[in-house]
Design a protein around this motif. Sequence first.
Motif, PDB file in Angstrom:
ATOM      1  N   ILE A  37       0.868  -1.170   0.000  1.00  0.00           N
ATOM      2  CA  ILE A  37       0.000   0.000   0.000  1.00  0.00           C
ATOM      3  C   ILE A  37       0.910   1.227   0.000  1.00  0.00           C
ATOM      4  O   ILE A  37       2.090   1.137   0.356  1.00  0.00           O
ATOM      5  N   ALA A  49      -3.305  -0.361  -2.769  1.00  0.00           N
ATOM      6  CA  ALA A  49      -4.185   0.709  -2.291  1.00  0.00           C
ATOM      7  C   ALA A  49      -3.321   1.946  -2.089  1.00  0.00           C
ATOM      8  O   ALA A  49      -2.136   1.846  -1.777  1.00  0.00           O
ATOM      9  N   GLU A  71      -7.528  -0.049   5.261  1.00  0.00           N
ATOM     10  CA  GLU A  71      -6.608  -1.028   4.666  1.00  0.00           C
ATOM     11  C   GLU A  71      -5.956  -1.970   5.668  1.00  0.00           C
ATOM     12  O   GLU A  71      -5.378  -2.967   5.278  1.00  0.00           O
TER      13      GLU A  71
END
Length: 167
Positions: A37, A49, A71
């Motif tokens: 992420i 993400a 997340e």
Amino acid sequence: MRTLWIAGSGSEIAKALIEHWQSQNQGQKQGQTVRVISSGRGPDSAASAHCQTDTREPHSVAELQAFIRREGTPDAVIVCNGILHNPQNGPEKSLRDLSADWLQHSLQSNVISHIHTAQALAPFIKRDSQLRWLSLSAMVGSISDNQLGGWYSYRMSKAALNMFIKN
């Protein structure tokens, strides 16, 4: 699956790290992959993400906390935020080149952005956490290893980052 958060995703180092971890996941078994992420000022499509925010600004703490809630808490963080120069400002060769505005910008980019990232993550970390944190700094931020001088804003901001990490 482990989660790696790369902050400062617009930097060339961060882009290379994201690409590296994404390529490492190719052909790995599900339990061995690393979910990447990211966060940064610009959009990012390479990570699983992404949170688009400017970590030099205080509002980024709340935005990053919402991102972490969405997340999940990462297992490791690599903070790549930082700046040496831009088209208008280069590393200062002499004291007369040092300006308060550029020093403040360097401090925001090289220190405050790391602090805001840590502040966002702190409420999610338990005392027995195995979280790994890496903030990219520079040897020129070493007070004892400064033999040449110059680069005032960059050196001061990296020395401050080093002290933040030490604390």
